[in-house]
Structure formats: C-alpha cells, structure tokens
Design an enzyme around this catalytic site. Structure first.
Site, mmCIF file in Angstrom:
data_model
loop_
_atom_site.group_PDB
_atom_site.id
_atom_site.type_symbol
_atom_site.label_atom_id
_atom_site.label_comp_id
_atom_site.label_asym_id
_atom_site.label_seq_id
_atom_site.Cartn_x
_atom_site.Cartn_y
_atom_site.Cartn_z
ATOM 1 N N ASP A 32 0.866 -1.318 -0.120
ATOM 2 C CA ASP A 32 -0.249 -0.044 -0.093
ATOM 3 C C ASP A 32 0.874 1.206 0.036
ATOM 4 O O ASP A 32 0.319 2.379 0.130
ATOM 5 C CB ASP A 32 -0.849 0.038 1.151
ATOM 6 C CG ASP A 32 -0.420 -0.406 2.454
ATOM 7 O OD1 ASP A 32 0.819 -0.259 2.779
ATOM 8 O OD2 ASP A 32 -1.199 -0.538 3.425
ATOM 9 N N GLY A 75 -4.633 -15.618 -3.594
ATOM 10 C CA GLY A 75 -4.981 -16.553 -2.316
ATOM 11 C C GLY A 75 -5.647 -15.691 -1.325
ATOM 12 O O GLY A 75 -6.315 -16.006 0.010
ATOM 13 N N THR A 76 -6.017 -14.249 -1.871
ATOM 14 C CA THR A 76 -6.728 -13.405 -0.818
ATOM 15 C C THR A 76 -8.167 -14.105 -0.530
ATOM 16 O O THR A 76 -8.717 -14.501 -1.605
ATOM 17 C CB THR A 76 -6.826 -12.060 -1.372
ATOM 18 O OG1 THR A 76 -5.447 -11.550 -1.935
ATOM 19 C CG2 THR A 76 -7.570 -11.192 -0.474
ATOM 20 N N THR A 77 -8.668 -13.976 0.592
ATOM 21 C CA THR A 77 -9.494 -14.600 0.865
ATOM 22 C C THR A 77 -10.784 -13.295 1.355
ATOM 23 O O THR A 77 -10.274 -12.366 1.650
ATOM 24 C CB THR A 77 -9.669 -15.497 2.255
ATOM 25 O OG1 THR A 77 -9.062 -14.944 3.356
ATOM 26 C CG2 THR A 77 -8.875 -16.905 2.008
ATOM 27 N N HIS A 135 -6.074 -18.960 13.786
ATOM 28 C CA HIS A 135 -5.305 -17.953 12.967
ATOM 29 C C HIS A 135 -4.488 -16.979 13.992
ATOM 30 O O HIS A 135 -5.084 -16.751 15.129
ATOM 31 C CB HIS A 135 -5.745 -17.512 11.913
ATOM 32 C CG HIS A 135 -6.092 -18.488 10.835
ATOM 33 N ND1 HIS A 135 -7.155 -19.232 10.698
ATOM 34 C CD2 HIS A 135 -5.354 -19.043 9.670
ATOM 35 C CE1 HIS A 135 -7.118 -20.047 9.800
ATOM 36 N NE2 HIS A 135 -6.005 -20.072 9.193
ATOM 37 N N HIS A 136 -3.518 -16.373 13.120
ATOM 38 C CA HIS A 136 -3.082 -15.068 13.966
ATOM 39 C C HIS A 136 -4.158 -14.048 14.078
ATOM 40 O O HIS A 136 -5.054 -14.022 13.466
ATOM 41 C CB HIS A 136 -1.909 -14.591 13.412
ATOM 42 C CG HIS A 136 -2.107 -14.366 11.924
ATOM 43 N ND1 HIS A 136 -2.519 -13.265 11.276
ATOM 44 C CD2 HIS A 136 -1.936 -15.254 10.590
ATOM 45 C CE1 HIS A 136 -2.735 -13.288 9.665
ATOM 46 N NE2 HIS A 136 -2.421 -14.443 9.833
ATOM 47 N N LYS A 139 -5.268 -11.397 11.130
ATOM 48 C CA LYS A 139 -6.266 -12.053 10.066
ATOM 49 C C LYS A 139 -7.488 -11.192 10.016
ATOM 50 O O LYS A 139 -8.162 -10.950 11.083
ATOM 51 C CB LYS A 139 -6.507 -13.495 10.326
ATOM 52 C CG LYS A 139 -7.494 -14.219 9.042
ATOM 53 C CD LYS A 139 -7.347 -15.561 9.029
ATOM 54 C CE LYS A 139 -7.950 -16.204 7.961
ATOM 55 N NZ LYS A 139 -7.649 -15.662 6.672
HETATM 56 N N1 LIG Z 1 -5.133 -18.888 0.228
HETATM 57 C C1 LIG Z 1 -3.992 -18.899 1.143
HETATM 58 O O1 LIG Z 1 -3.213 -20.112 1.117
HETATM 59 C C2 LIG Z 1 -3.678 -17.939 2.035
HETATM 60 C C3 LIG Z 1 -2.546 -17.935 3.022
HETATM 61 C C4 LIG Z 1 -2.131 -16.973 3.675
HETATM 62 C C5 LIG Z 1 -2.926 -15.884 3.636
HETATM 63 N N2 LIG Z 1 -3.821 -15.834 2.752
HETATM 64 C C6 LIG Z 1 -4.691 -14.498 2.559
HETATM 65 O O2 LIG Z 1 -3.989 -13.689 1.851
HETATM 66 C C7 LIG Z 1 -4.274 -12.405 2.183
HETATM 67 C C8 LIG Z 1 -2.986 -11.478 2.473
HETATM 68 O O3 LIG Z 1 -2.337 -12.337 3.689
HETATM 69 P P1 LIG Z 1 -1.063 -11.844 4.387
HETATM 70 O O4 LIG Z 1 -0.972 -12.676 5.567
HETATM 71 O O5 LIG Z 1 0.338 -11.551 3.434
HETATM 72 O O6 LIG Z 1 -1.484 -10.240 4.625
HETATM 73 P P2 LIG Z 1 -0.492 -9.018 5.129
HETATM 74 O O7 LIG Z 1 -1.544 -7.983 5.574
HETATM 75 O O8 LIG Z 1 0.782 -9.333 5.551
HETATM 76 O O9 LIG Z 1 -0.255 -8.353 3.414
HETATM 77 C C9 LIG Z 1 -1.287 -7.611 2.905
HETATM 78 C C10 LIG Z 1 -0.272 -6.554 1.784
HETATM 79 O O10 LIG Z 1 -1.377 -6.107 0.739
HETATM 80 C C11 LIG Z 1 -0.852 -4.803 0.863
HETATM 81 N N3 LIG Z 1 -1.869 -4.092 0.064
HETATM 82 C C12 LIG Z 1 -3.035 -3.602 0.776
HETATM 83 N N4 LIG Z 1 -3.733 -2.963 -0.340
HETATM 84 C C13 LIG Z 1 -3.250 -3.226 -1.571
HETATM 85 C C14 LIG Z 1 -3.544 -3.003 -2.829
HETATM 86 N N5 LIG Z 1 -4.693 -2.254 -3.072
HETATM 87 N N6 LIG Z 1 -2.753 -3.483 -3.570
HETATM 88 C C15 LIG Z 1 -1.733 -4.223 -3.612
HETATM 89 N N7 LIG Z 1 -1.204 -4.595 -2.325
HETATM 90 C C16 LIG Z 1 -2.050 -4.035 -1.406
HETATM 91 C C17 LIG Z 1 -0.596 -4.469 2.062
HETATM 92 O O11 LIG Z 1 0.308 -3.273 2.143
HETATM 93 C C18 LIG Z 1 0.425 -5.634 2.524
HETATM 94 O O12 LIG Z 1 1.641 -5.403 2.207
HETATM 95 C C19 LIG Z 1 -5.365 -12.458 3.262
HETATM 96 O O13 LIG Z 1 -6.621 -12.303 2.685
HETATM 97 C C20 LIG Z 1 -5.139 -13.737 3.879
HETATM 98 O O14 LIG Z 1 -6.310 -14.182 4.362
HETATM 99 C C21 LIG Z 1 -4.384 -16.760 1.756
#
Ligand SMILES: NC(=O)c1ccc[n+]([C@@H]2O[C@H](COP(=O)([O-])OP(=O)(O)OC[C@H]3O[C@@H](n4cnc5c(N)ncnc54)[C@H](O)[C@@H]3O)[C@@H](O)[C@H]2O)c1
Length: 238
Positions: A32, A75-77, A135-136, A139
C-alpha cells in the site's frame, strides 16, 4: 518466470524469497506504499501475477491484471462474492485465474480426507459436526476461507446439514464454525463429529507459512499458457 507480486506483506515476502531461490525474477512488488506503480503498463512486464492482499482490494487487482492480459494466482480470502465476475472474464476473454482458499499441500490432502469422512458420516445421524479454526490476530476475515471450504464440502455430503453459521448454533441443520485468533498462530483447522458417547476429530496444523507460499509459486508455474479458472485439484490431481 517474471513475477509481479501484488501484496508485499507476510505472504508476498515469503513468495519472493522462494521465487528467487528457484531463479525466478520479481519484476514488480506492490504494497500500500507504492500503489501508483500498480499499472497495466508495469503488469505487462510480468508473465504472471501473484496476489495476496486483502478482501476489499483483491477483485480490483485481479481485474487490472486481466486488463494487462496476464494470468493471476490469488490467495486473498473474503472477496468471493465477486468470483463469478472473474470467472466470466476468464470465459469471455480467455484469461487465466488460479484461486485456492489454501495453497498448502497438507490442507488440500485434508480437504479430501474431510470429504471422505463426510461421506461416511452422512449415514450416522447420531453425530453432530462442527468446525474450529485458529489463526493469527492480524487475520481480517473470520471464518477463514479454508474453514468455509471445509464446511461447504461437509454440506455437500452430509444431507442433514444445510448451511454454516459463525460461532454457535442450536439448529441441527447448521454447522457452527468457531474462529479463534491467537498471537502469530500459523493456522489450524479441526473437524469434529460428536455423539453422546464419542468424538471423532481430524486436524490440520500449519507449522509456518512456507507451505502456503510454495503452493502459490507452483500454481504460478502451472498457470502460464493456460486459460480458465484453475484450482488445487488441477494442480495436485489428488
Ligand atoms: N489462500 C491461502 O493459502 C492464504 C494463505 C495466507 C494468507 N491468505 C490470505 O492472503 C491475504 C494476505 O495475507 P498476508 O498474511 O500476506 O497479509 P498482510 O497484511 O501481511 O499483507 C497484505 C499486503 O497487501 C498490501 N496491500 C494493501 N492494499 C493493497 C492494494 N490495493 N494493492 C496491493 N497491495 C495492497 C499491504 O500493504 C500488505 O503488504 C489475506 O486475505 C489472507 O487471508 C491466503
């Protein structure tokens, strides 16, 4: 492979580390603080985008990658109300999209185990079923996307269950999904079938996030040159 990492957070950083070990190049990294660099022009430099951001921004990011004509692994949920729009663009424009609520090999084996156990338990009405996930504390969504997949798979097999609800239910037709948020916990899911006399429980426990990142990278290698909506069943063929 030239990779655009959209979401340079906890997952994005591990994906970068593993990608470099596998001699891939990271041509764009977005969080961001540099959203101005997330443009069609920059995305076109990548062979594939890996998107791990947040529920409010994922759909916009995926759409922008499609505008650039590059395949996306996400992978974003918590954004799946828009999933059909993504699917439609894949069909009409021959785009490629890979989604998994959980990219780890172990969880995807656990999904299969859950489906098979549910098939058996359909016959045994004396057992109620519930799902717990931990989870942590960072989340954003609850229940987890993984827990929702688990509950949906149970509902497909156990005819006495119609839908899932958060936390608690007195309604026999519903599955309660209980969410716990503890420190930096890497993730745990448990399905419990409980009767008046006994419990059967299956659990998957993540030790760290590397298994998730490995799966996302494998998906990125897999999706290049393909079209349509793909998932872990296509990749792992379990
Ligand atoms: N499907 C899977 O296996 C899996 C595994 C882990 C996490 N997740 C999901 O993935 C997502 C991210 O997890 P995380 O632990 O890395 O989170 P995180 O908060 O550590 O990272 C998210 C990142 O996205 C950035 N961001 C915010 N808005 C943005 C935008 N508009 N464009 C680009 N980047 C932007 C933030 O600055 C941050 O660096 C969550 O939805 C989580 O639930 C899914």
């Amino acid at each position: 492979m030239n990779i655009a990492i959209i979401g340079y957070g906890k997952m994005g950083k591990i994906i970068e580390k593993l990608a470099i070990q596998k001699e891939h190049s990271i041509v764009l990294k977005i969080d961001d603080s540099n959203l101005n660099e997330l443009t069609v022009e920059n995305l076109k430099k990548a062979d594939v985008a890996i998107e791990f951001t947040g529920p409010k921004v994922a759909f916009g990011n995926i759409s922008l990658c499609f505008d650039a004509g590059i395949p996306v692994v996400s992978g974003t949920t918590g954004w799946l109300d828009k999933f059909n729009e993504v699917k439609e663009r894949c069909e009409t424009e021959k785009q490629a999209f890979f989604y998994a609520s959980n990219f780890s090999l172990g969880v995807n084996i656990f999904f299969k185990l859950n489906q098979q156990l549910a098939k058996i338990m359909n016959k045994f009405e004396g057992f109620n079923v519930s799902v717990d996930e931990t989870h942590h504390i960072h989340k954003l969504d609850a229940p987890s996307g993984t827990a929702i997949t688990i509950a949906d798979d149970i509902i497909s097999e156990v005819k006495r269950k119609e839908n899932w609800v958060k936390e608690k239910t007195e309604n026999d037709k519903q599955i309660a999904i209980k969410s716990f948020r503890i420190g930096e916990h890497p993730g745990e899911h448990t399905v419990t079938y409980s009767s008046n006399t006994e419990n059967i429980a299956i659990t998957h426990e993540s030790k760290n996030r590397e298994g998730l990142a490995q799966g996302a990278l494998m998906a990125a290698e897999f999706i290049i040159g393909k079209t349509g909506v793909l998932g872990m069943n296509d990749l792992l063929n379990i």
